[in-house]
Every structure is written in structure tokens, then in C-alpha cells.
Design a protein around this motif. Structure first.
Motif, mmCIF file in Angstrom:
data_model
loop_
_atom_site.group_PDB
_atom_site.id
_atom_site.type_symbol
_atom_site.label_atom_id
_atom_site.label_comp_id
_atom_site.label_asym_id
_atom_site.label_seq_id
_atom_site.Cartn_x
_atom_site.Cartn_y
_atom_site.Cartn_z
ATOM 1 N N GLY A 57 45.348 50.381 4.684
ATOM 2 C CA GLY A 57 44.896 49.543 3.579
ATOM 3 C C GLY A 57 43.674 50.054 2.849
ATOM 4 N N THR A 58 43.032 51.112 3.369
ATOM 5 C CA THR A 58 41.898 51.713 2.672
ATOM 6 C C THR A 58 42.426 52.732 1.663
ATOM 7 O OG1 THR A 58 41.649 53.460 4.335
ATOM 8 C CG2 THR A 58 40.423 51.411 4.693
ATOM 9 N N TYR A 59 41.513 53.355 0.928
ATOM 10 C CA TYR A 59 41.900 54.277 -0.136
ATOM 11 C C TYR A 59 41.211 55.630 0.030
ATOM 12 C CZ TYR A 59 43.829 50.282 -2.675
ATOM 13 O OH TYR A 59 44.565 49.193 -3.045
ATOM 14 N N LYS A 60 41.902 56.648 -0.478
ATOM 15 C CA LYS A 60 41.341 57.988 -0.539
ATOM 16 C C LYS A 60 41.382 58.444 -1.991
ATOM 17 C CE LYS A 60 42.226 62.817 0.803
ATOM 18 N NZ LYS A 60 43.167 63.725 1.513
ATOM 19 N N ALA A 61 40.230 58.823 -2.520
ATOM 20 C CA ALA A 61 40.132 59.331 -3.885
ATOM 21 C C ALA A 61 39.636 60.768 -3.834
ATOM 22 C CB ALA A 61 39.186 58.474 -4.713
ATOM 23 N N THR A 62 40.225 61.619 -4.649
ATOM 24 C CA THR A 62 39.810 63.020 -4.696
ATOM 25 C C THR A 62 39.494 63.415 -6.133
ATOM 26 O OG1 THR A 62 42.099 63.782 -4.906
ATOM 27 C CG2 THR A 62 41.177 63.658 -2.689
ATOM 28 N N SER A 63 38.607 64.380 -6.261
ATOM 29 C CA SER A 63 38.230 64.908 -7.565
ATOM 30 C C SER A 63 37.937 66.394 -7.389
ATOM 31 C CB SER A 63 36.995 64.182 -8.113
ATOM 32 O OG SER A 63 36.638 64.675 -9.383
ATOM 33 N N THR A 64 38.652 67.241 -8.135
ATOM 34 C CA THR A 64 38.463 68.682 -8.009
ATOM 35 C C THR A 64 38.314 69.312 -9.380
ATOM 36 O OG1 THR A 64 40.835 69.164 -8.098
ATOM 37 C CG2 THR A 64 39.881 68.726 -5.929
ATOM 38 N N ALA A 65 37.685 70.481 -9.425
ATOM 39 C CA ALA A 65 37.527 71.196 -10.691
ATOM 40 C C ALA A 65 37.279 72.670 -10.426
ATOM 41 C CB ALA A 65 36.368 70.615 -11.494
ATOM 42 N N LYS A 66 37.731 73.491 -11.376
ATOM 43 C CA LYS A 66 37.454 74.925 -11.355
ATOM 44 C C LYS A 66 37.079 75.364 -12.756
ATOM 45 C CE LYS A 66 40.341 76.436 -7.471
ATOM 46 N NZ LYS A 66 41.429 77.357 -7.044
ATOM 47 N N GLY A 72 33.072 80.774 -11.841
ATOM 48 C CA GLY A 72 31.850 80.182 -12.357
ATOM 49 C C GLY A 72 31.365 79.041 -11.498
ATOM 50 N N MET A 73 32.277 78.098 -11.212
ATOM 51 C CA MET A 73 31.929 76.941 -10.392
ATOM 52 C C MET A 73 33.209 76.236 -9.980
ATOM 53 S SD MET A 73 31.621 73.367 -10.356
ATOM 54 C CE MET A 73 31.388 72.747 -12.022
ATOM 55 N N SER A 74 33.203 75.650 -8.809
ATOM 56 C CA SER A 74 34.312 74.812 -8.375
ATOM 57 C C SER A 74 33.771 73.750 -7.429
ATOM 58 C CB SER A 74 35.390 75.638 -7.668
ATOM 59 O OG SER A 74 34.904 76.168 -6.454
ATOM 60 N N VAL A 99 29.306 77.830 -6.252
ATOM 61 C CA VAL A 99 28.787 78.448 -7.462
ATOM 62 C C VAL A 99 28.675 79.948 -7.202
ATOM 63 C CG1 VAL A 99 27.561 76.411 -8.281
ATOM 64 C CG2 VAL A 99 26.404 77.989 -6.737
ATOM 65 N N PHE A 100 28.330 80.685 -8.222
ATOM 66 C CA PHE A 100 28.317 82.149 -8.132
ATOM 67 C C PHE A 100 27.455 82.664 -6.981
ATOM 68 C CE2 PHE A 100 26.566 86.313 -9.442
ATOM 69 C CZ PHE A 100 27.750 87.036 -9.463
ATOM 70 N N LEU A 101 26.338 81.999 -6.711
ATOM 71 C CA LEU A 101 25.398 82.486 -5.703
ATOM 72 C C LEU A 101 25.587 81.872 -4.321
ATOM 73 C CD1 LEU A 101 22.123 82.609 -7.854
ATOM 74 C CD2 LEU A 101 23.635 84.511 -7.224
ATOM 75 N N GLY A 102 26.579 81.008 -4.177
ATOM 76 C CA GLY A 102 26.779 80.428 -2.847
ATOM 77 C C GLY A 102 27.536 79.123 -2.916
ATOM 78 N N SER A 103 27.488 78.382 -1.821
ATOM 79 C CA SER A 103 28.206 77.117 -1.753
ATOM 80 C C SER A 103 27.373 76.075 -1.018
ATOM 81 C CB SER A 103 29.549 77.302 -1.051
ATOM 82 O OG SER A 103 29.351 77.738 0.284
#
Length: 236
Positions: A57-66, A72-74, A99-103
Motif C-alpha cells: 500500500g505504500t508508494y515508490k517514486a523515481t526520478s532520473t536524468a542524464k 555532464g551530469m546524471s 558529475v564530471f569530477l565524481g559522484s
């Protein structure tokens, strides 16, 4: 990306149009939405949002981007939440940002009082609830925003954690508009963020798609700085 005032008469008109939906509260339906992202007028990446209802009954929401193919960034955000008194309560969330220099990896969990305990880079911070209500994670905030517009509210104030910092966002209804995006043409409710400075942020939500975000646009000195538009959508 994501992962991101008219007269009283206008507000009342829009609120009245939503009265039928507001009488029986229903949360946003599970969905999958894809977007294209722009910097100024150039396409630079893509992202997606999704909402799933879990077996308990709970929810899972996801959001991703590249951005720039991920070079450049993700980021990859996950939020697990439930509803109490028709309001979202974050149970736990995670964010992996590259990001370019790490995570960076950030995790958070509920404090049992409407706030969040967040761990980032081996440091732990507590973000309590306040006069605005529950403190949400960034992905749950997006769903709560849809819920509130769907229920016919006209006052929108949110306090949420983005990474290991808090954001305080206020929006107001700015009108109605038929908008064409890659996913199609939709009648929308336009909202504007209440903020200072030379930037303006607008969001368009489509009632036909259960108040899904159709477009987000940031203007700087009157010109488009960044934007995202819906390219595909389906209910789950």
C-alpha cells in the motif's frame, strides 16, 4: 532538471473547475513519464519520472536524468512514501548523483515526526518538520505538488531536502493555457514559483493526465535559461 499571480477571480475560477475532483480525494495514479531537457534552446539530455504502488500500500517514486549522455551530469533518485491524512510522509529515499569530477550518494529516512534524517559523505543531518508540514525528499515533493493541484488547492508551500540541503518553494496559480509539447497538445494549469531575483520558474500541469507535469521552464532576464518537456506518458 526535475532532478526542480492573477486576480482572486482567476484563482476562484480555476478552483471551481476542480471542485468535482476535490470532493473525493484520490492520490495521483501510478505513471511513467519521459522528458527532454533543454539549455537555452538546445536539447542537452533527457529524464524520466515514475510512480508505482507497492504491494503493502505504500508508494515508490523515481526520478532520473542524464545530461550530455551522462558525461555532464546524471542522477537517480528513489523515494518510498505513504499517506497520512491525505499528505505524503517520506519513509526513506536515496540519491545517486554523478558529475564530471565524481559522484555523491545520499540516503535519508523518516524521524517519525514528519522530518528526515539524512546521511551524506558520512555526515548525518536532521531536517525536522515545521509550520509548512512534513519535510519531504525532492522526488516525493513532486508527487505532493501534483496531489495538491489535483485536489483544487490554490496555496502551495513546500519544504524539502535536495541532496543534503533544504529547499523552500512556494507556487501560485498563474492561469490556464493550451500547450503543445512533443507528447501532444494539452489544456494545462500554469503555476509560477514565488521567488526573488532575475529568474522566473513556471510549471504546466495537465488535468487530462492526472495533473502530470507537461513542461517546466526557467527564464533568466526574460529569456529561456532551461526547460524540460514531456515526450511520452502512460498510466501504470
Amino acid at each position: 532538471m526535475l532532478k526542480p499571480v492573477l486576480t482572486i477571480a482567476t484563482v476562484l475560477t480555476i478552483a471551481a473547475a476542480n471542485t468535482a475532483q476535490a470532493q473525493t480525494w484520490q492520490p495521483v495514479k501510478p505513471f511513467k513519464a519521459d522528458y527532454k531537457a533543454y539549455f537555452k534552446n538546445a536539447a542537452i539530455g533527457h529524464g524520466s519520472r515514475a510512480l508505482e504502488k507497492q504491494a503493502n500500500g505504500t508508494y515508490k517514486a523515481t526520478s532520473t536524468a542524464k545530461v550530455l549522455g551522462g558525461a555532464g551530469m546524471s542522477y537517480d533518485d528513489k523515494s518510498y512514501f505513504s499517506y497520512q491524512n491525505q499528505r505524503i510522509v517520506t519513509e526513506k529515499f536515496s540519491r545517486h548523483k554523478r558529475v564530471f569530477l565524481g559522484s555523491t550518494d545520499i540516503t535519508g529516512k523518516a524521524d517519525g515526526k514528519g522530518g528526515l534524517i539524512v546521511k551524506s559523505d558520512d555526515k548525518t543531518k536532521h531536517f525536522p518538520a515545521g509550520s509548512w508540514g512534513n519535510t519531504l525528499d525532492a522526488t516525493a515533493f513532486q508527487i505532493q505538488f501534483q496531489d495538491d493541484v489535483k485536489s483544487g488547492q490554490t496555496n502551495f508551500h513546500y519544504h524539502y531536502v535536495e541532496g543534503d540541503k533544504t529547499k523552500d518553494y512556494k507556487f501560485k496559480i498563474d492561469g490556464q493555457e493550451t500547450l503543445k509539447v512533443p507528447a501532444g497538445s494539452f489544456k494545462t494549469i500554469r503555476l509560477k514559483r514565488i521567488q526573488h531575483g532575475d529568474r522566473q520558474t513556471y510549471m504546466w500541469l495537465a488535468p487530462k493526465l492526472d495533473y502530470q507535469l507537461i513542461k517546466l521552464q526557467v527564464l533568466r532576464k526574460g529569456k529561456q535559461w532551461s526547460a524540460m518537456e514531456l515526450t511520452d506518458f502512460k498510466f501504470q
